[in-house]
Design an enzyme around this catalytic site. Structure first.
Site, PDB file in Angstrom:
ATOM      1  N   ARG A 232       0.839  -1.190   0.000  1.00 48.97           N
ATOM      2  CA  ARG A 232       0.000   0.000   0.000  1.00 48.97           C
ATOM      3  C   ARG A 232       0.880   1.249   0.000  1.00 48.97           C
ATOM      4  O   ARG A 232       1.986   1.244   0.546  1.00 48.97           O
ATOM      5  CB  ARG A 232      -0.930   0.007   1.228  1.00 48.97           C
ATOM      6  CG  ARG A 232      -2.172  -0.874   1.060  1.00 48.97           C
ATOM      7  CD  ARG A 232      -3.079  -0.376  -0.067  1.00 48.97           C
ATOM      8  NE  ARG A 232      -4.264  -1.215  -0.245  1.00 48.97           N
ATOM      9  CZ  ARG A 232      -4.347  -2.220  -1.108  1.00 48.97           C
ATOM     10  NH1 ARG A 232      -3.309  -2.546  -1.854  1.00 48.97           N
ATOM     11  NH2 ARG A 232      -5.484  -2.897  -1.223  1.00 48.97           N
ATOM     12  N   GLU A 261      -4.194   7.665  -5.461  1.00 48.79           N
ATOM     13  CA  GLU A 261      -4.427   6.921  -6.708  1.00 48.79           C
ATOM     14  C   GLU A 261      -5.744   7.367  -7.319  1.00 48.79           C
ATOM     15  O   GLU A 261      -6.712   7.552  -6.583  1.00 48.79           O
ATOM     16  CB  GLU A 261      -4.465   5.412  -6.423  1.00 48.79           C
ATOM     17  CG  GLU A 261      -3.133   4.873  -5.951  1.00 48.79           C
ATOM     18  CD  GLU A 261      -3.172   3.377  -5.595  1.00 48.79           C
ATOM     19  OE1 GLU A 261      -4.147   2.696  -5.966  1.00 48.79           O
ATOM     20  OE2 GLU A 261      -2.236   2.900  -4.952  1.00 48.79           O
ATOM     21  N   HIS A 280      -1.469   0.172 -10.018  1.00 51.96           N
ATOM     22  CA  HIS A 280      -2.146  -0.690  -9.044  1.00 51.96           C
ATOM     23  C   HIS A 280      -2.763  -1.920  -9.726  1.00 51.96           C
ATOM     24  O   HIS A 280      -3.965  -2.171  -9.614  1.00 51.96           O
ATOM     25  CB  HIS A 280      -3.220   0.092  -8.269  1.00 51.96           C
ATOM     26  CG  HIS A 280      -3.532  -0.549  -6.944  1.00 51.96           C
ATOM     27  ND1 HIS A 280      -3.842   0.153  -5.818  1.00 51.96           N
ATOM     28  CD2 HIS A 280      -3.555  -1.861  -6.579  1.00 51.96           C
ATOM     29  CE1 HIS A 280      -4.065  -0.679  -4.819  1.00 51.96           C
ATOM     30  NE2 HIS A 280      -3.895  -1.909  -5.247  1.00 51.96           N
TER      31      HIS A 280
END
Lengths: 317, 317
Positions: A232, A261, A280
């Site tokens: 993360r 993000e 991601h």
């Protein structure tokens, strides 16, 4: 005459029809299945459903409309979106474990092998029709350090062992694992990173992991080391990383997760020398992996047993 | 007073001093060691040496000057340079086996993982600061076909199994290997390639392997398949490959070896869409790997036993 089912499952996912087929094929008792590929379609039926299968970002959107929700099975491992202040906590939330390790290992070793073989340099040299290419390195004999030694970290360690690497692990508890040659606890984090050719973080977002990789840690690393963050974004101090890359304190960083993000277009990381950005996608969700977890939990749900991979709203995992 | 040794080893390699140290450390009996990093330096002492340790390209240059040569230990697996018409055959030639498999496997899986993860597309998208990147694929469940199932091919198959792939093998003899799920013989080459996501050739250069991968084979492959050639350039009909890539009969080709090396600057392969070019570096020689083979063979040499990995000048391997 349609038989009335007691359990009504809403599947909200761009893969909803794939999930619906896989779950229907399992022939689960007393279950009506409604697939929806958009939040708008889900909203029409939301208040009649007691079970939700969805990724946390879509679940977050539909939760207020699910007035009869008892259980939400997330299709992702990371459920932080559902744990913020003001989020409802009046239902069972279950996560996903044990399926992302081999998938994330493919991501990690793609970029480790590219780094050793200088694949991006070779790609640019090919464009210039240049036969003289740099001499590649080997994984064999390199040391990889893995922060977070749950099922994902151990899958990465197994691949590292396949390639004859030395494996270090970083964990809050003093555990020992056959795939990990040496384990380090938090008070030894600088010793942990100082020997590494590769530092890989798979840590989740918790209060304990905020900026764990900071300027002190980056300065303790070898100048030819590569950082990979697939856990993360909160774990890494991005400003400290940019400084470390610009001063060549480390050789590079492969980042799949970020503090914000999508990574904003103006963010300096996009073109910091040595930074590789992916969006991601290191461990996507495959319905074939998640469906067995749902089926198992559904059978427990109707038998009034504890569900697997239950999330504690306080702890956040 | 210097003791006279009966065996005089010339090491001709850019790594000659590294080899000399590793071999000296082994304390072999009755052996004088002379390292030379260039052919010029080697020429001065060549006629006094009875043993040569060298890569085939440098060995080819010095061979005429080695009037007392008994044994040449090659540092490469491919010795074709020494087998041509007019080459002398009045000495023992030994090759290298069993060391290149894991090294070549790193190359092959670097490019297979890059293909699945669309790493080069992501790299270009990063340059354009574009968050939207293509969805990656997974190795898990893909089928890889390996042409040549000796030690190198089997090392590749072992890595494929680690990543949960299905493995096909292609071999002239009907052998079976635990790492290979299905084996095919030459009369079934079209069946062999038609199922594959990845076709990898590690075949050596012999009369039997010339243009084994031709237009018929390429047309039988799946349109999303990737070809990888890390064996020898003669195996592939390069003109047929360029046509296949231009008509999108296959998705791409990763080539480390070519009919002519260095690949000429004007060669169309450099910028054929889907072609990735590297400069014959998939399995470099590391002195740490070759020295134990030399030591073992030297002990056999002084005991007048058969040497390991002897090359038959007629067969070419």
């Amino acid at each position: 005459m349609t038989e009335q089912k007691n359990n009504r499952l809403l599947i909200l996912s761009h893969n909803a029809h794939k999930y619906a087929k896989l779950i229907a094929d399992a022939g689960l008792p007393d279950l009506q299945i409604t697939p929806a590929v958009t939040v708008e379609k889900a909203r029409i039926v939301a208040n009649q459903q007691n079970i939700l299968l969805a990724p946390p970002d879509l679940a977050y959107e539909i939760l207020p409309a699910m007035t009869n929700l008892q259980w939400l099975q997330s299709t992702w491992a990371g459920v932080n979106k559902l744990l913020g202040e003001g989020c409802r906590q009046d239902y069972l939330l279950t996560g996903v474990k044990g399926v992302f390790g081999p998938i994330m290992s493919e991501y990690v070793f793609c970029y480790i092998l590219m780094h050793e073989r200088k694949a991006l340099q070779c790609y640019e040299l090919q464009k210039a029709r240049t036969w003289e290419m740099p001499r590649p390195g080997l994984l064999r004999g390199r040391t990889i350090g893995i922060m977070g030694v749950g099922s994902i970290g151990l899958a990465i360690a197994q691949t590292a062992k396949h390639f004859n690497m030395t494996t270090y692990g970083y964990s809050r508890s003093a555990i020992s694992k056959p795939e990990i040659d040496r384990m380090f606890q938090p008070d030894k984090i600088l010793d942990f990173v100082s020997d590494l050719d590769y530092l890989v973080s798979v840590l989740p977002q918790t209060l304990n992991t905020n900026h764990l990789i900071n300027s002190t840690v980056l300065k303790a690393m070898k100048t030819d080391a590569l950082l990979i963050n697939v856990g993360r974004g909160n774990v890494l101090d991005e400003k400290a990383l940019i400084r470390a890359l610009n001063s060549q304190d480390i050789a590079g960083a492969v980042l799949d997760v970020f503090q914000q993000e999508p990574l904003p277009q103006s963010h300096p990381l996009w073109n910091t020398k040595g930074a590789i950005i992916t969006s991601h996608k290191s461990a996507l969700t495959y319905p074939e992996d998640i469906t067995p977890i749902f089926i198992n939990n559904y059978n427990r749900f109707i038998a009034r047993q504890d569900l697997q991979f239950c999330i504690d709203f306080e702890k956040g995992y």
